[in-house]
Design a protein around this motif. Structure first.
Motif, PDB file in Angstrom:
ATOM      1  N   TYR A 145      -3.461   2.795  -9.983  1.00 19.32           N
ATOM      2  CA  TYR A 145      -3.368   1.557  -9.489  1.00 19.32           C
ATOM      3  C   TYR A 145      -3.447   1.384  -8.025  1.00 19.32           C
ATOM      4  CZ  TYR A 145      -0.897  -2.832  -8.590  1.00 19.32           C
ATOM      5  OH  TYR A 145      -0.732  -4.241  -8.305  1.00 19.32           O
ATOM      6  N   PRO A 146      -4.530   1.030  -7.497  1.00 17.78           N
ATOM      7  CA  PRO A 146      -4.867   1.149  -5.955  1.00 17.78           C
ATOM      8  C   PRO A 146      -4.285   0.044  -5.154  1.00 17.78           C
ATOM      9  CG  PRO A 146      -6.627   0.207  -7.139  1.00 17.78           C
ATOM     10  CD  PRO A 146      -5.712   0.381  -8.110  1.00 17.78           C
ATOM     11  N   GLY A 190      -4.796  -8.312  -3.218  1.00 18.25           N
ATOM     12  CA  GLY A 190      -6.097  -8.477  -2.432  1.00 18.25           C
ATOM     13  C   GLY A 190      -6.241  -7.283  -1.713  1.00 18.25           C
ATOM     14  N   LEU A 191      -5.557  -6.402  -1.348  1.00 16.89           N
ATOM     15  CA  LEU A 191      -5.368  -5.323  -0.434  1.00 16.89           C
ATOM     16  C   LEU A 191      -4.885  -4.054  -1.115  1.00 16.89           C
ATOM     17  CD1 LEU A 191      -4.075  -6.952   2.732  1.00 16.89           C
ATOM     18  CD2 LEU A 191      -6.489  -6.363   2.381  1.00 16.89           C
ATOM     19  N   THR A 192      -5.656  -2.906  -0.828  1.00 12.47           N
ATOM     20  CA  THR A 192      -5.552  -1.884  -1.402  1.00 12.47           C
ATOM     21  C   THR A 192      -4.323  -1.004  -0.570  1.00 12.47           C
ATOM     22  OG1 THR A 192      -7.107  -0.298  -0.189  1.00 12.47           O
ATOM     23  CG2 THR A 192      -7.665  -1.448  -2.490  1.00 12.47           C
ATOM     24  N   ALA A 193      -3.831   0.138  -1.214  1.00 13.90           N
ATOM     25  CA  ALA A 193      -2.740   1.195  -0.567  1.00 13.90           C
ATOM     26  C   ALA A 193      -3.625   1.620   0.659  1.00 13.90           C
ATOM     27  CB  ALA A 193      -2.234   1.963  -1.450  1.00 13.90           C
ATOM     28  N   GLY A 212      -1.931   1.111   4.078  1.00 10.97           N
ATOM     29  CA  GLY A 212      -1.214   2.217   4.517  1.00 10.97           C
ATOM     30  C   GLY A 212       0.182   2.814   3.613  1.00 10.97           C
ATOM     31  N   TYR A 213       0.541   1.807   2.705  1.00 11.20           N
ATOM     32  CA  TYR A 213       1.556   1.724   1.777  1.00 11.20           C
ATOM     33  C   TYR A 213       1.369   0.904   0.821  1.00 11.20           C
ATOM     34  CZ  TYR A 213       3.519  -1.811   4.618  1.00 11.20           C
ATOM     35  OH  TYR A 213       3.746  -3.147   5.264  1.00 11.20           O
ATOM     36  N   TYR A 222       4.996   5.110   0.571  1.00 10.00           N
ATOM     37  CA  TYR A 222       4.022   5.908   1.331  1.00 10.00           C
ATOM     38  C   TYR A 222       3.775   7.203   0.599  1.00 10.00           C
ATOM     39  CZ  TYR A 222       5.180   2.926   5.484  1.00 10.00           C
ATOM     40  OH  TYR A 222       5.438   1.862   6.369  1.00 10.00           O
ATOM     41  N   GLY A 223       2.382   7.374   0.837  1.00 11.11           N
ATOM     42  CA  GLY A 223       1.869   8.643   0.206  1.00 11.11           C
ATOM     43  C   GLY A 223       0.860   8.704  -1.030  1.00 11.11           C
ATOM     44  N   GLY A 224       0.455   7.440  -1.129  1.00 11.62           N
ATOM     45  CA  GLY A 224      -0.576   7.270  -2.202  1.00 11.62           C
ATOM     46  C   GLY A 224      -0.608   5.952  -3.030  1.00 11.62           C
TER      47      GLY A 224
END
Length: 107
Positions: A18-19, A24-27, A31-32, A91-93
């Motif tokens: 799950y990105p 509309g914005l990915t991790a 950044g998180y 944070y971290g993925g």
């Protein structure tokens, strides 16, 4: 908890990841991953960002211990437009699918 478009969640299940951070914005882009604590925060996020979509939205309940096992740290930070409330930021993925404990339609 994390709100998601149902279509994004279905794609994530097929892809195995799950990105998304927010609508509309990915991790990777943000950044998180954005999340919320409790029904009041979740309702506010829904009203500000998802209510206008006209498509199905779901609520992902996330196990913080499972996130930690995947090296994802949850930090509660203020949102600049939310009156000082602290929101969980992951944070971290991306959200590991196995960290999602419940998926329900929202609202």
């Amino acid at each position: 908890m994390h709100l998601a478009r149902r279509a994004d969640w279905e794609e994530a299940q097929a892809a195995g990841v799950y990105p998304w951070s927010t609508l509309g914005l990915t991790a990777d882009e943000v950044g998180y991953v954005h999340a919320s604590d409790g029904p009041e925060q979740t309702a506010g996020v829904y009203e500000r960002f998802y209510a206008h979509l006209g498509e199905p939205v779901i609520l992902l309940r996330i196990d913080e211990a499972a996130l930690a096992e995947h090296g994802i740290e949850v930090i509660r930070e203020p949102a600049t437009d939310a009156g000082g409330d602290l929101f969980p930021h992951l944070y971290g993925g991306t959200i590991p699918l196995r960290a999602v404990t419940e998926v329900t339609a929202y609202p």
